[in-house]
Design an enzyme around this catalytic site. Structure first.
Site, mmCIF file in Angstrom:
data_model
loop_
_atom_site.group_PDB
_atom_site.id
_atom_site.type_symbol
_atom_site.label_atom_id
_atom_site.label_comp_id
_atom_site.label_asym_id
_atom_site.label_seq_id
_atom_site.Cartn_x
_atom_site.Cartn_y
_atom_site.Cartn_z
ATOM 1 N N HIS A 170 -6.608 -10.552 -2.695
ATOM 2 C CA HIS A 170 -5.752 -9.321 -2.657
ATOM 3 C C HIS A 170 -4.726 -9.381 -3.852
ATOM 4 C CE1 HIS A 170 -6.790 -7.518 1.413
ATOM 5 N NE2 HIS A 170 -6.945 -8.951 1.780
ATOM 6 N N TYR A 172 -3.653 -4.207 15.602
ATOM 7 C CA TYR A 172 -3.327 -3.489 14.296
ATOM 8 C C TYR A 172 -2.997 -2.139 14.796
ATOM 9 C CZ TYR A 172 -5.104 -7.004 11.138
ATOM 10 O OH TYR A 172 -5.243 -8.172 10.219
ATOM 11 N N ASP A 207 0.044 -6.912 -2.874
ATOM 12 C CA ASP A 207 -1.167 -6.743 -2.511
ATOM 13 C C ASP A 207 -1.777 -6.061 -3.983
ATOM 14 O OD1 ASP A 207 -3.901 -6.037 -1.470
ATOM 15 O OD2 ASP A 207 -2.696 -6.902 0.473
ATOM 16 N N TRP A 220 -6.390 -13.112 12.856
ATOM 17 C CA TRP A 220 -6.379 -11.434 12.448
ATOM 18 C C TRP A 220 -7.836 -11.071 12.805
ATOM 19 C CZ3 TRP A 220 -9.163 -8.828 9.045
ATOM 20 C CH2 TRP A 220 -9.705 -9.513 7.960
ATOM 21 N N ARG A 235 0.885 -1.448 0.121
ATOM 22 C CA ARG A 235 0.085 0.130 0.026
ATOM 23 C C ARG A 235 0.819 1.237 -0.013
ATOM 24 N NH1 ARG A 235 -2.924 -3.767 2.673
ATOM 25 N NH2 ARG A 235 -4.948 -4.450 1.448
ATOM 26 N N ASP A 258 -6.126 -14.518 2.981
ATOM 27 C CA ASP A 258 -7.105 -13.877 3.593
ATOM 28 C C ASP A 258 -8.203 -13.331 2.454
ATOM 29 O OD1 ASP A 258 -5.095 -12.194 2.889
ATOM 30 O OD2 ASP A 258 -6.030 -10.433 3.957
ATOM 31 N N GLU A 259 -9.545 -12.992 2.695
ATOM 32 C CA GLU A 259 -10.428 -12.106 2.279
ATOM 33 C C GLU A 259 -10.637 -12.589 0.710
ATOM 34 O OE1 GLU A 259 -10.813 -8.193 4.642
ATOM 35 O OE2 GLU A 259 -9.132 -8.404 3.732
ATOM 36 N N GLU A 306 -2.876 1.403 4.102
ATOM 37 C CA GLU A 306 -3.817 2.300 3.222
ATOM 38 C C GLU A 306 -3.661 3.589 3.816
ATOM 39 O OE1 GLU A 306 -4.528 -0.633 4.692
ATOM 40 O OE2 GLU A 306 -5.931 -1.818 3.372
ATOM 41 N N TRP A 308 -0.763 -2.019 8.512
ATOM 42 C CA TRP A 308 -1.438 -1.810 7.103
ATOM 43 C C TRP A 308 -1.339 -0.369 6.866
ATOM 44 C CZ3 TRP A 308 -1.547 -6.446 5.091
ATOM 45 C CH2 TRP A 308 -1.725 -7.721 5.703
HETATM 46 C C1 ACM Z 1 -6.272 -8.814 6.818
HETATM 47 O O1 ACM Z 1 -5.887 -7.802 7.711
HETATM 48 N N1 ACM Z 1 -6.819 -8.719 6.007
HETATM 49 C C2 ACM Z 1 -5.040 -9.928 7.110
#
Ligand code: ACM
Ligand code: ZN
Length: 503
Positions: A221, A372, A144, A347, A115, A280-281, A421, A419
């Site tokens: 991602h 986080y 990502d 997480w 990011r 993830d996701e 962003e 993270w």
């Molecule tokens: C995450 O925060 N998507 C691992």
């Protein structure tokens, strides 16, 4: 008596050592005597776990000399870092004996280079901070949707086409329609690490007893991978490529060829026993209609597209294992089936870790609720834009990684995730990390019974001053709101008193 009290007050080390005995006086000579692997110290640490023995040390500060005892050079290194912190105070070292060892094996920090790309000097600076705090795992999130950051010779377009983008920060890029650019274009921002640079980081970290774990995200991602190599994307049933998709196509063999090619080069750069494969996701939205995904489902006898995620993760895990490494993955990977060897990183709160432990898996705890550090550390109105709940210093300090129902032997440790962003610059990243990383270090290293917030806060304030003097940009603890200081996680309903009792 006064000298004794003074030396108690002066112990300025984070994480707080397991055992500390103050003595009379101060050390007046800078003479260090190191005793490695001697019988006396072997007996002292005989009851500890092997991983604890490896890092254990005893530091004896006497008026005329300093003695370091350890079984290994790593233990000696940890002792020297305690000494370094004590010296940051700029006053004579108080005489004392410290006997110390880690609580957890994995004491980590994750930096999100996709990011916002922050570069070698930034990473080395954070490695220095980690070493001072006795952290030992640096997890690099190297790819990502917002950009691929690692040179891969067999797939050069990953960096050529997606390491630079239009939009200096993540949200500008998003607002502009997720446009990538190329190096040297006037509007291009970003960058990537060459193999030589990453090897330099790995070596720099290893000299400080820090392992660098690379993360290559899959199958979600991964917009940028499909942008560079559309053959890893799903198609629709009418044969159209799913351009711009978030997920890779688990039905396509080209996906596995690419991932295995990438991982081969990644494992060549990073000697870490663990390779993080994300997991993830994944949205799985394109998998329903894709002929290759449907064919894979039919061949494997699957009835739910979710099973394709398990297929991909297990197949990649097999590949990684054949190369002598183990995988770590975000907690979703447990839900679709993974080998007992895989380490699960919790997480989505702590539930993933609890479930993984119940299923006999080793876990790394990095619940978004507590670890986080891209989440707010103080009131929204006084902080730069961030995401999530309030994760104040006090709140994160209070985190206990071994939750009810977990087998302590399966908790490898814990990790802070940053993270990026909302964090476009190196200075902003440091602001979010310090002092919260001090809290994580103490939870990860010190015995739970040695933790006490008021005393920690005093040490954190002083260490923060030293960090600023060392050139780190930090949060301002003097300006912390009462709510953050109270340790409450959420904004309380009207009328609930906010209690500040941290001094
Ligand atoms: C995450 O925060 N998507 C691992
Ligand atoms: Zn597909």
């Amino acid at each position: 008596m006064i000298a004794l009290l003074l030396s108690c007050l002066l112990l300025q080390i984070i994480p707080i050592p397991a055992e500390y005995t103050p003595a009379q006086g101060v050390c007046t000579r800078d003479k260090i005597c190191v005793k490695l692997n001697k019988c006396a110290f072997k007996r002292t640490v005989a009851a500890l776990e092997p991983f604890q023995q490896q890092e254990a040390y005893r530091l004896t500060v006497k008026p005329g000399r300093i003695v370091i005892e350890a079984l290994t050079p790593e233990g000696e290194f940890r002792a020297r870092k305690s000494l370094e912190q004590m010296r940051l105070e700029g006053t004579p070292l108080p005489c004392c004996t410290i006997t110390d060892w880690p609580r957890f094996k994995h004491r980590g920090l994750m930096l999100d280079e996709s990011r916002s790309f922050k570069g070698v000097e930034f990473i080395k600076k954070q490695i220095d901070a980690m070493a001072l705090l006795k952290l030992n795992v640096l997890h690099l999130h190297l790819d990502d949707s917002a950009g691929w950051r690692i040179q891969i010779d067999s797939y050069p377009d990953l960096t050529a086409k997606t390491a630079w983008r239009i939009g200096w920060d993540y949200f500008a890029w998003e607002k502009g329609g997720y446009k990538f650019s190329t190096q040297g274009s006037p509007e291009a921002t970003g960058g990537c690490y060459s193999k030589a640079e990453l090897k330099e980081i790995v070596e720099y970290a290893a000299q400080r007893y820090i392992t660098v774990i690379p993360e290559i995200e899959m199958p979600g991602h991964s917009m940028e991978v499909g942008y560079a190599y559309p053959e890893v994307l799903c198609t629709t049933s009418s044969g159209l490529s799913c351009r711009g998709a978030w997920d890779l196509c688990p039905g396509s063999e080209e996906t596995f060829t690419l991932l295995e090619g990438v991982l081969t080069e990644v494992m060549d750069i990073f000697p870490s026993p663990f390779i993080h494969i994300g997991g993830d996701e994944a949205t799985m939205t394109t998998w329903h209609d894709c002929p290759k995904c449907r064919a894979r489902m039919a061949r494997e006898g699957y009835t739910d597209v979710k099973q394709l995620q398990g297929y991909l993760i297990r197949r990649i895990e097999d590949f990684v294992r054949r190369h002598g490494r183990r995988i770590i993955g975000w907690d979703e990977i447990l839900e679709t089936g993974v080998s007992p060897d895989a380490v699960i990183q919790s997480w989505r709160g702590t539930a993933g870790g609890v479930n993984a432990s119940k299923a006999g898996r080793e876990v790394v705890m990095s619940p978004n609720t507590h670890c986080y550090y891209n989440y707010y550390q103080d009131l929204i109105r006084k902080e730069p834009a961030a995401c999530g709940e309030l994760v104040s210093l006090r709140f994160t300090y209070g985190y206990e990684p071994v939750a009810d129902g977990m087998d302590p032997a399966l908790v490898r440790g814990l990790q802070a995730n940053l993270w990026c962003e909302y964090i476009p610059t190196p200075e902003h990243a440091e602001y979010m990390l310090y002092p919260r990383l001090f809290a994580l270090a103490e939870t990860a290293w010190s015995p739970a019974g040695r933790k006490e917030y008021k005393a920690f806060r005093k040490r954190a304030r002083r260490l923060l001053d030293s960090f600023r003097a060392l050139g780190y940009k930090t949060f301002d603890m003097d300006n912390e709101s009462d709510l953050a200081r109270s340790g409450m996680q959420r904004f309380p309903p009207e009328g609930v008193p906010i209690i500040v009792d941290d001094e």
